[in-house]
Structures are given as C-alpha cells and as structure tokens.
Design a protein around this motif. Structure first.
Motif, mmCIF file in Angstrom:
data_model
loop_
_atom_site.group_PDB
_atom_site.id
_atom_site.type_symbol
_atom_site.label_atom_id
_atom_site.label_comp_id
_atom_site.label_asym_id
_atom_site.label_seq_id
_atom_site.Cartn_x
_atom_site.Cartn_y
_atom_site.Cartn_z
ATOM 1 N N PRO A 127 0.807 -1.218 0.000
ATOM 2 C CA PRO A 127 0.000 0.000 0.000
ATOM 3 C C PRO A 127 0.848 1.279 0.000
ATOM 4 O O PRO A 127 2.049 1.239 0.290
ATOM 5 N N ASN A 128 0.191 2.391 -0.289
ATOM 6 C CA ASN A 128 0.858 3.699 -0.236
ATOM 7 C C ASN A 128 1.492 3.898 1.132
ATOM 8 O O ASN A 128 0.890 3.576 2.160
ATOM 9 N N GLY A 129 2.697 4.442 1.110
ATOM 10 C CA GLY A 129 3.348 4.837 2.361
ATOM 11 C C GLY A 129 3.958 3.707 3.159
ATOM 12 O O GLY A 129 4.442 3.914 4.273
ATOM 13 N N VAL A 130 3.982 2.497 2.595
ATOM 14 C CA VAL A 130 4.462 1.350 3.382
ATOM 15 C C VAL A 130 6.000 1.283 3.432
ATOM 16 O O VAL A 130 6.571 0.593 4.281
ATOM 17 N N GLY A 131 6.666 1.990 2.480
ATOM 18 C CA GLY A 131 8.132 2.020 2.524
ATOM 19 C C GLY A 131 8.828 1.465 1.286
ATOM 20 O O GLY A 131 10.026 1.174 1.329
ATOM 21 N N LYS A 132 8.110 1.370 0.171
ATOM 22 C CA LYS A 132 8.704 0.782 -1.049
ATOM 23 C C LYS A 132 9.828 1.669 -1.606
ATOM 24 O O LYS A 132 10.914 1.199 -1.916
ATOM 25 N N THR A 133 9.535 2.979 -1.724
ATOM 26 C CA THR A 133 10.561 3.912 -2.219
ATOM 27 C C THR A 133 11.746 3.924 -1.266
ATOM 28 O O THR A 133 12.910 3.908 -1.678
ATOM 29 N N THR A 134 11.449 3.949 0.023
ATOM 30 C CA THR A 134 12.510 3.973 1.034
ATOM 31 C C THR A 134 13.406 2.749 0.889
ATOM 32 O O THR A 134 14.633 2.858 0.992
ATOM 33 N N LEU A 135 12.803 1.613 0.601
ATOM 34 C CA LEU A 135 13.591 0.385 0.433
ATOM 35 C C LEU A 135 14.547 0.526 -0.755
ATOM 36 O O LEU A 135 15.737 0.221 -0.640
HETATM 37 N N1 LIG Z 1 12.025 12.327 3.790
HETATM 38 C C1 LIG Z 1 11.125 11.803 4.619
HETATM 39 N N2 LIG Z 1 11.071 12.209 5.925
HETATM 40 C C2 LIG Z 1 10.193 11.659 6.786
HETATM 41 N N3 LIG Z 1 9.293 10.704 6.436
HETATM 42 C C3 LIG Z 1 9.292 10.278 5.160
HETATM 43 C C4 LIG Z 1 10.199 10.800 4.187
HETATM 44 N N4 LIG Z 1 9.987 10.181 3.003
HETATM 45 C C5 LIG Z 1 8.957 9.315 3.224
HETATM 46 N N5 LIG Z 1 8.540 9.376 4.515
HETATM 47 C C6 LIG Z 1 7.491 8.553 5.146
HETATM 48 O O1 LIG Z 1 7.971 7.211 5.177
HETATM 49 C C7 LIG Z 1 6.922 6.291 4.860
HETATM 50 C C8 LIG Z 1 7.323 5.456 3.652
HETATM 51 O O2 LIG Z 1 7.378 6.298 2.514
HETATM 52 P P1 LIG Z 1 7.702 5.706 1.087
HETATM 53 O O3 LIG Z 1 7.743 6.849 0.134
HETATM 54 O O4 LIG Z 1 8.888 4.833 1.156
HETATM 55 O O5 LIG Z 1 6.397 4.801 0.821
HETATM 56 P P2 LIG Z 1 5.911 4.085 -0.513
HETATM 57 O O6 LIG Z 1 5.523 2.696 -0.136
HETATM 58 O O7 LIG Z 1 6.919 4.215 -1.591
HETATM 59 O O8 LIG Z 1 4.615 4.941 -0.850
HETATM 60 P P3 LIG Z 1 3.841 5.204 -2.242
HETATM 61 O O9 LIG Z 1 3.304 3.881 -2.694
HETATM 62 O O10 LIG Z 1 2.731 6.122 -1.826
HETATM 63 O O11 LIG Z 1 4.795 5.821 -3.203
HETATM 64 C C9 LIG Z 1 5.669 7.138 4.638
HETATM 65 O O12 LIG Z 1 4.960 7.151 5.860
HETATM 66 C C10 LIG Z 1 6.206 8.522 4.336
HETATM 67 O O13 LIG Z 1 5.313 9.519 4.768
#
Ligand SMILES: Nc1ncnc2c1ncn2[C@@H]1O[C@H](COP(=O)(O)OP(=O)(O)OP(=O)(O)O)[C@@H](O)[C@H]1O
Length: 255
Positions: A36-44
């Motif tokens: 789901p959105n915001g779960v951390g995929k981009t962060t990974l």
């Molecule tokens: N630079 C940042 N500082 C603090 N929190 C962040 C930062 N970038 C992302 N987050 C938070 O970390 C969590 C994971 O974000 P991330 O972008 O990795 O999710 P995602 O799974 O890729 O989301 P999406 O599918 O919506 O692109 C989210 O709760 C987001 O709000």
C-alpha cells in the motif's frame, strides 16, 4: 551479480519505516515490490543504493558492502529511476548522456553518444531527443529517466513506479523493454508497482511489504487472494486469462 539485503532497519528520525527486511535478488530476475501507499517501497529502493543510510542491517552485491562503496561504484552497480523525474533546462539527449558519467572520461566518446542515441530510439524518444525536459510531458520525462538508467549499464536497475505516468501502450512497451533487458543482459531489476496485473504479467518475483516488513516473497504462482487481502485489505479473486493471472477485486463499486 547477487544482491543481498539482510536484516535492514530504517527510520526517518523517530519514524520506523522498514524492519527486518531480508531480500535476495539474482542475476536476470525482475522483482516487483508491492504494497500500500506509504508502506516504505521507495525507502527500500533508496536504502538499497545507499541514498538512505539504514539504522541497521547489511546490503551487499557479490559480497561487497554497498554502504562502503563510493558514488562512482554505486552508479556502476545501480541505476535508479525516481518516481518523480526532475525537469532541468537540458535536452533529453543531454539528460540521458548524464547516465554515461560513471563510464566517461572528461568528454563523451563516440560509443557514449551512440549508446544514448540507441537508448532514446529503443524507448521511443528518438524524435524528441533535442526537446528540452521542461517542454516534455510527464510520460516522456519518465521515459527519459528510464533511458538514462539504461545507458548507465548498471548490474541492478531500481525503478520506482516506472510506468506511473505512462499510457497503456507505453506501460506495456516499457515493461516489455525492462523484461527484455533482464533476459538478454547481465542485469536484474527491482521495481515498485501498484498495478498488480502488470506486475504479474512481467515480473518473476513478488515481494509484498506490509507494515514495514516483508509479508510475502513469492513467485507468480504463490500470489494468492489471501496475500493480496492481507496486504491491501481488499477481497480479490485471481483468475487465469490467456495464460496470465489477473487480480480482480470482489467489491462492487457503489452505483
Ligand atoms: N524524507 C522523509 N522524511 C520523513 N518521512 C518520510 C520521508 N519520506 C517518506 N517518509 C514517510 O515514510 C513512509 C514510507 O514512505 P515511502 O515513500 O517509502 O512509501 P511508498 O511505499 O513508496 O509509498 P507510495 O506507494 O505512496 O509511493 C511514509 O509514511 C512517508 O510519509
């Protein structure tokens, strides 16, 4: 070229995003990271190429610690395509040429220019190579970013929602291109995606992230309605159509 992530733990200040992530990616594999959105995929993805420094855990490529690599080495190993491409005042050609930086001396060689030309043609942007980025559509820009990652000739492509701005035909063509590259070159790829059906059609492995942890890491045959419901909270059926598996939500739309 094997990528190994072990016990990865990442926080944004006090906000725990990823915990106990273990992953292995083998040469030629195309992995979809889903959730789901915001779960951390981009962060990974950003931890894997050391854009973010994890709080704990290790990331290695062929047993070399990625967190100790210099930026040129990281660029030789990883090509990264961000979710939102930047649009500076430069032509598509020049933007793609930047991807050759880890391989170039002071000036581009004929081979660098030919690779850029070929990548732009391959991705369907041959006609637009001299167009400025800030005069391009979102989908064209996304293709420029993909072409730049391709000319970088990395061992591992990290693609953050690579088709999010593309129409149906372009989505199909880009995913086919990515898959063809992983089949024909010593390259593997990890792409984050929201479209489960495109993922099922093109990827080999499916990593579902839930609440910052890996909930399932399976081949196509292992993607089940139970996993999809647990991760997304939506009841689905998984059907077969023309040899492909399709995820179909059960809920009907309100009239
Ligand atoms: N630079 C940042 N500082 C603090 N929190 C962040 C930062 N970038 C992302 N987050 C938070 O970390 C969590 C994971 O974000 P991330 O972008 O990795 O999710 P995602 O799974 O890729 O989301 P999406 O599918 O919506 O692109 C989210 O709760 C987001 O709000």
């Amino acid at each position: 070229m094997k990528l190994q992530v072990k016990d990865l733990d990442f926080h944004y200040r006090q906000h725990a995003v990823l915990q106990q992530i273990d992953l292995e990616l083998h040469q030629g594999e195309l992995m979809a990271v889903l959730g789901p959105n915001g779960v951390g995929k981009t962060t990974l993805l950003r931890c894997i190429n050391a854009m973010h420094r994890p709080r704990g855990g290790t990331i290695t490529v062929e047993d070399i610690n990625v967190l100790r690599m210099g930026s040129r080495d990281i660029a030789r190993h990883f090509g990264y395509v961000a979710q939102r491409g930047e649009s500076a005042r430069m032509t598509a050609f020049d933007a793609v040429l930047l991807g050759r930086t880890p391989h170039m001396g002071w000036r581009p060689a004929r081979d660098d220019l030919q690779k850029v030309e070929a990548a732009l043609q391959r991705i369907g942007l041959g006609e637009l190579s001299l167009r400025f980025l800030d005069e391009m559509s979102g989908g064209e820009l996304q293709k420029v970013c993909i072409a730049r990652a391709l000319v970088q000739e990395p061992h591992i492509l990290l693609l953050d929602e690579p088709t999010s701005s593309l129409d149906l035909k372009n989505q199909f063509e880009i995913l086919q291109t990515i898959r063809a590259i992983t089949r024909s070159h010593p390259v593997s790829a990890i792409m984050t995606m929201h479209d489960l059906n495109s993922a099922l059609r093109f990827a080999d492995r499916f990593v579902f992230v839930k609440a910052g942890r890996i909930y399932a890491d399976v081949a196509a045959s292992g993607v089940t309605p139970t996993i999809v419901q647990a991760v997304y909270g939506v009841e689905v059926d998984i059907l077969e159509h023309s040899g492909y598996r399709l995820v179909v939500p059960r809920a009907t739309c309100p009239q």
